[in-house]
Design a protein around this motif. Structure first.
Motif, PDB file in Angstrom:
ATOM      1  N   ASP A   1      64.211  -1.534  80.407  1.00 60.28           N
ATOM      2  CA  ASP A   1      62.892  -0.906  80.543  1.00 60.28           C
ATOM      3  C   ASP A   1      62.787   0.406  79.781  1.00 60.28           C
ATOM      4  N   LEU A   2      63.928   0.993  79.448  1.00 57.19           N
ATOM      5  CA  LEU A   2      63.963   2.304  78.799  1.00 57.19           C
ATOM      6  C   LEU A   2      65.252   2.364  78.003  1.00 57.19           C
ATOM      7  N   ALA A   3      65.218   3.039  76.855  1.00 56.04           N
ATOM      8  CA  ALA A   3      66.427   3.163  76.040  1.00 56.04           C
ATOM      9  C   ALA A   3      66.594   4.606  75.576  1.00 56.04           C
ATOM     10  N   VAL A   4      67.808   5.099  75.652  1.00 59.11           N
ATOM     11  CA  VAL A   4      68.142   6.399  75.079  1.00 59.11           C
ATOM     12  C   VAL A   4      68.788   6.136  73.729  1.00 59.11           C
TER      13      VAL A   4
ATOM     14  N   PRO B   1      61.027   3.405  64.125  1.00 58.63           N
ATOM     15  CA  PRO B   1      61.013   2.191  64.948  1.00 58.63           C
ATOM     16  C   PRO B   1      59.755   1.358  64.720  1.00 58.63           C
ATOM     17  N   ASP B   2      59.874   0.070  65.050  1.00 55.88           N
ATOM     18  CA  ASP B   2      58.752  -0.849  64.883  1.00 55.88           C
ATOM     19  C   ASP B   2      57.569  -0.427  65.744  1.00 55.88           C
ATOM     20  N   ASP B   3      56.397  -0.938  65.375  1.00 57.64           N
ATOM     21  CA  ASP B   3      55.195  -0.687  66.171  1.00 57.64           C
ATOM     22  C   ASP B   3      55.431  -1.128  67.609  1.00 57.64           C
ATOM     23  N   GLY B   4      54.910  -0.361  68.511  1.00 59.19           N
ATOM     24  CA  GLY B   4      55.062  -0.677  69.922  1.00 59.19           C
ATOM     25  C   GLY B   4      56.134   0.129  70.605  1.00 59.19           C
ATOM     26  N   VAL B   5      57.083   0.674  69.838  1.00 60.30           N
ATOM     27  CA  VAL B   5      58.129   1.529  70.403  1.00 60.30           C
ATOM     28  C   VAL B   5      57.643   2.973  70.387  1.00 60.30           C
ATOM     29  N   ARG B   6      57.646   3.602  71.551  1.00 61.34           N
ATOM     30  CA  ARG B   6      57.205   4.999  71.671  1.00 61.34           C
ATOM     31  C   ARG B   6      58.401   5.882  72.005  1.00 61.34           C
ATOM     32  N   LEU B   7      58.595   6.917  71.202  1.00 62.12           N
ATOM     33  CA  LEU B   7      59.745   7.805  71.365  1.00 62.12           C
ATOM     34  C   LEU B   7      59.323   9.125  72.003  1.00 62.12           C
ATOM     35  N   THR B   8      60.063   9.551  73.010  1.00 62.62           N
ATOM     36  CA  THR B   8      59.862  10.849  73.649  1.00 62.62           C
ATOM     37  C   THR B   8      61.084  11.706  73.360  1.00 62.62           C
ATOM     38  N   PRO B   9      60.937  12.843  72.650  1.00 60.40           N
ATOM     39  CA  PRO B   9      62.103  13.682  72.351  1.00 60.40           C
ATOM     40  C   PRO B   9      62.759  14.204  73.626  1.00 60.40           C
TER      41      PRO B   9
ATOM     42  N   ARG C   1      68.876  13.821  66.600  1.00 60.04           N
ATOM     43  CA  ARG C   1      67.820  13.867  67.595  1.00 60.04           C
ATOM     44  C   ARG C   1      68.043  12.784  68.639  1.00 60.04           C
ATOM     45  N   VAL C   2      67.993  13.177  69.894  1.00 56.42           N
ATOM     46  CA  VAL C   2      68.161  12.227  70.999  1.00 56.42           C
ATOM     47  C   VAL C   2      66.791  12.020  71.637  1.00 56.42           C
ATOM     48  N   THR C   3      66.391  10.765  71.753  1.00 58.24           N
ATOM     49  CA  THR C   3      65.061  10.445  72.258  1.00 58.24           C
ATOM     50  C   THR C   3      65.152   9.328  73.291  1.00 58.24           C
ATOM     51  N   ALA C   4      64.104   9.235  74.089  1.00 55.49           N
ATOM     52  CA  ALA C   4      63.956   8.121  75.029  1.00 55.49           C
ATOM     53  C   ALA C   4      62.877   7.194  74.481  1.00 55.49           C
ATOM     54  N   ALA C   5      63.153   5.905  74.494  1.00 54.36           N
ATOM     55  CA  ALA C   5      62.226   4.919  73.924  1.00 54.36           C
ATOM     56  C   ALA C   5      61.653   4.022  75.008  1.00 54.36           C
ATOM     57  N   LEU C   6      60.337   3.847  74.964  1.00 52.41           N
ATOM     58  CA  LEU C   6      59.621   2.890  75.799  1.00 52.41           C
ATOM     59  C   LEU C   6      58.890   1.920  74.881  1.00 52.41           C
ATOM     60  N   TYR C   7      58.563   0.753  75.388  1.00 51.13           N
ATOM     61  CA  TYR C   7      57.902  -0.250  74.564  1.00 51.13           C
ATOM     62  C   TYR C   7      56.588  -0.668  75.210  1.00 51.13           C
ATOM     63  N   GLY C   8      55.574  -0.796  74.386  1.00 45.30           N
ATOM     64  CA  GLY C   8      54.269  -1.217  74.891  1.00 45.30           C
ATOM     65  C   GLY C   8      53.320  -0.044  75.040  1.00 45.30           C
ATOM     66  N   THR C   9      52.106  -0.355  75.399  1.00 45.63           N
ATOM     67  CA  THR C   9      51.084   0.677  75.522  1.00 45.63           C
ATOM     68  C   THR C   9      51.108   1.295  76.911  1.00 45.63           C
ATOM     69  N   PRO C  10      50.821   2.605  77.002  1.00 50.37           N
ATOM     70  CA  PRO C  10      50.761   3.250  78.321  1.00 50.37           C
ATOM     71  C   PRO C  10      49.517   2.776  79.078  1.00 50.37           C
ATOM     72  N   PRO C  11      49.463   2.986  80.393  1.00 46.45           N
ATOM     73  CA  PRO C  11      50.441   3.707  81.210  1.00 46.45           C
ATOM     74  C   PRO C  11      51.699   2.887  81.461  1.00 46.45           C
TER      75      PRO C  11
END
Length: 291
Positions: A143-146, A157-165, A262-272
């Protein structure tokens, strides 16, 4: 309309490499797996598998459909987890993939913070380098990737992957205790390289210093890397997290100037985002960089 059960069978054959192994993984009888494959070929009008000796291999059409099946099945699993999470984070699960030095440093602190706030939610941790972690994320297996990337040269990253620093970490030149030279002075020694992305960063750093490194050893294990350095078999560049997760007494580490990793957390898909991954991300942000 494609049948989800048959897609699951095809994905299992692709993942495990044979009808027999897929049947064992799915707890199906082998004839049942073969039947589902035949029915799926009839539904799609495409040849998906070829007999090769006593086994099978996927055709190009089969590989394409198997890849899409992984994504579809992953999204279905994620939907089930999201519905479970609507109970108010009192039950359900959340799955996190992270690279080894993250698991050896700050991720356990974030996991403990999450578990303390949401004791009813099962937290699963998976070790994976960034390319594999992002594949697992897009397939719905986590569900989440560091992940990490370097300041230059890494693909977006490909479309759909959202990165949070999460934070930036410095890089260190790691040598034996007797070494006092800077990066430019190590052109004639042997080097130890890590994963492909880390090795690419090392080569770029050395090129900027005016030389091409002779990479004599390659390993992803930061403990083994430091053991090789301590034994006098080479020098290397390591990110800060690798040294925080493990520090050999026989090495010297000096910070390198310029951008690091840079270390980021990755989520996939549109929010929420579903509540459980969102809460785990909040725990990662609250934990911050290990200092």
């Amino acid at each position: 309309m494609l049948d989800v059960t048959r897609l699951r069978v095809l994905a299992a054959v692709a993942r495990h490499g044979s009808v027999t192994a897929a049947a064992e993984a799915l707890h199906y009888a082998q004839p049942s797996v073969s039947h589902h494959l035949s029915r799926l070929e009839a539904e799609t009008g495409a040849c998906l598998v070829q007999r090769v000796g006593r086994g099978v291999r996927l055709t190009p059409a089969g590989r394409l459909l198997a890849e899409r099946a992984e994504e579809i099945l992953g999204r279905l699993d994620a939907a089930e987890a999201e519905l479970e999470s609507l109970t108010g984070l009192t039950s359900g699960r959340v799955r996190l993939a992270a690279f080894p030095s993250a698991l050896g440093s700050f991720v356990p602190l974030a996991a403990a913070r999450f578990a303390a706030s949401h004791p009813g939610v099962a937290l699963n941790l998976v070790e994976a380098e960034p390319p594999e972690a992002l594949r697992l994320l897009k397939a719905g297996e986590v569900d989440l990737a560091v992940v990490f990337d370097y300041a230059a040269g890494d693909p977006v990253p490909d479309d759909g992957v959202r990165l949070t620093p999460l934070f930036d970490e410095p890089l260190h030149l790691v040598t034996g205790l007797a070494e006092t030279r800077d990066l430019a002075g190590l052109a004639g020694v042997r080097w130890i390289g890590g994963c492909e992305r880390c090795r690419t960063s090392l080569v770029r750093r050395c090129a900027a210093a005016g030389f091409t490194p002779e990479i004599a050893f390659t390993t992803d294990d930061y403990v083994a890397v430091q053991a090789l350095v301590a034994a006098g078999l080479g020098v290397t560049i390591l990110p800060d997290l690798a040294l925080r997760a493990h520090r050999s007494a026989g090495v010297r580490a000096q910070p390198l100037p310029g951008p690091g990793r840079r270390v980021t957390a990755a989520l996939y898909g549109t929010p929420p985002d579903p509540p459980a991954p969102a809460a785990l991300l909040a725990a990662l942000l609250a934990t911050g960089s290990p200092t």
